[in-house]
Design an enzyme around this catalytic site. Structure first.
Site, PDB file in Angstrom:
ATOM      1  N   CYS A 128       0.803  -1.238   0.000  1.00 21.53           N
ATOM      2  CA  CYS A 128       0.000   0.000   0.000  1.00 21.53           C
ATOM      3  C   CYS A 128       0.833   1.284   0.000  1.00 21.53           C
ATOM      4  CB  CYS A 128      -0.936   0.002   1.205  1.00 21.53           C
ATOM      5  SG  CYS A 128      -0.116  -0.313   2.779  1.00 21.53           S
ATOM      6  N   HIS A 241      -3.057   6.212   4.984  1.00 20.71           N
ATOM      7  CA  HIS A 241      -1.626   6.323   5.276  1.00 20.71           C
ATOM      8  C   HIS A 241      -1.086   7.645   4.725  1.00 20.71           C
ATOM      9  CE1 HIS A 241      -1.748   2.295   6.648  1.00 20.71           C
ATOM     10  NE2 HIS A 241      -0.931   1.698   5.813  1.00 20.71           N
TER      11      HIS A 241
HETATM   12  N1  HSE Z   1       1.523  -3.440   5.548  1.00 25.02           N
HETATM   13  C1  HSE Z   1       0.649  -2.318   5.572  1.00 25.02           C
HETATM   14  C2  HSE Z   1       0.472  -1.815   6.979  1.00 25.02           C
HETATM   15  C3  HSE Z   1      -0.689  -2.689   5.025  1.00 25.02           C
HETATM   16  O1  HSE Z   1       0.726  -2.587   7.896  1.00 25.02           O
HETATM   17  O2  HSE Z   1       0.085  -0.683   7.156  1.00 25.02           O
HETATM   18  C4  HSE Z   1      -0.846  -2.346   3.595  1.00 25.02           C
HETATM   19  O3  HSE Z   1       0.129  -2.947   2.784  1.00 25.02           O
END
Ligand code: HSE
Length: 332
Positions: A128, A241
């Site tokens: 992501c 994010h």
């Molecule tokens: N690995 C990512 C996280 C989730 O833990 O935020 C989306 O790839």
């Protein structure tokens, strides 16, 4: 199209159902698959109830055109053959095959054509944070090749799944009630805190999440010359994010030309008006499709350096939406 979702009950599986509908994806028949825990659950899709089937080595994927898999790397590895052997294209949200040379890793705004070369009928849906970053890097790289990127991420609880979001909410409630918070999904209490650690540490001191940003960016952008150094941080945000990005290009770029390139770039929205305190924030971007960029400025210490801020809903563009856009790209 005959479509399957493996891992239908998870956060990404549920978002896939919504995004398929939002994107008007042509679905003639939808089948949902899951673990023994979720098999038998029912979900509604376009007015019809669909029951989750148990995923097993005997599951019959004949007739399926596209299978979205979001049940983790172990499940993807174990069932890839079952899923693809009758010709289904597997668009895999896990990290199982992303760096395999014969599996394209695709962000349609950046390298959609890579999806056409898929000898194993598997297409990787990238990590992501990487998806969100490369959507913003591509227009800059087209102006002048990027030499290196330093990025700090601010990753929401949702990246660790729906139960982790609930854990964060519960921690605030527990603390407000004067109780010790429950800590199961994260290494430490996340409420009133942040944790500079997403996924497990590797031998070089970076975490797996940080190494995904390093490796996947280079694969998607077809450039081993781009160096990426990431620090991935879990923050007490529920969803979406954020990333603070610093990069260096081969020639100095003005903010005007970068802004013009950002404005034209697919999948990217500029929200950058410091005078009015306008910049992207996760609370505003939650549930939105595009990646948002703001706080663009020349680096004070390097004429070839630029800094900016990126926010995206990592369950949407960072996962389900990108997967559906890959499928749509295949239909074009
Ligand atoms: N690995 C990512 C996280 C989730 O833990 O935020 C989306 O790839």
């Amino acid at each position: 199209m005959n479509v399957a979702i493996v891992g239908a009950s998870g956060a990404v599986g549920q978002e896939l159902l919504k995004v398929l509908d939002e994107q008007n994806f042509p679905v003639d028949n939808l089948r949902l698959f899951g673990s023994p825990r979720s098999a038998g659950s029912e979900y509604e899709f376009r007015g019809k109830r669909v029951v989750v089937e148990l995923l097993s080595k005997d599951s019959d994927f004949s007739g399926i055109d596209i299978a979205f898999t979001s049940a983790g790397a172990g499940t993807s590895k174990e069932y890839a053959d079952v899923i693809t052997r009758h010709g289904a294209v597997m668009i895999d949200n896990s990290s199982a095959f992303r760096m395999d040379a014969d599996v394209p890793l695709v962000v349609p705004e950046v390298n959609g054509e890579d999806a056409l070369d898929r000898p194993r009928n598997i297409i990787g849906n990238p990590n992501c944070t990487t998806i969100q970053m490369v959507v913003a890097l591509k227009p800059i790289h087209d102006l002048s090749p990027i030499r290196r990127v330093h990025v700090a991420t601010y990753q929401a609880a949702s990246g660790a799944g729906a139960a982790a979001m609930q854990e964060l909410i519960n921690q605030y409630k527990e603390l407000a009630d004067g109780n010790a918070p429950t800590i199961e999904k994260f290494a430490y209490q996340l409420a009133f805190n942040l944790i500079p650690h997403v996924d497990v540490f590797t031998e070089n001191g970076y975490t797996k999440e940080e190494m995904k940003m390093y490796n996947e960016t280079r694969k998607i952008m077809h450039s081993d010359d781009i160096k990426v150094s990431a620090t991935c941080v879990r923050v007490p945000v529920l969803r979406a994010h954020s990333e603070a990005i610093w990069l260096e290009t081969e020639r100095p770029l003005s903010t005007e030309e970068v802004l013009a390139a950002f404005e034209k770039a697919p999948g990217l929205i500029v929200k950058d008006n410091p005078a009015e305190k306008e910049y992207p924030m996760p609370l505003d971007i939650t549930g939105k499709d595009p990646v948002y960029v703001g706080r663009l400025r020349k680096d004070l210490c390097d004429p070839n350096g630029l800094s900016f801020w990126v926010v995206g809903d990592q369950i949407k563009k960072g996962a389900a939406l990108n997967a559906v856009q890959i499928a749509l790209w295949l239909l074009e």
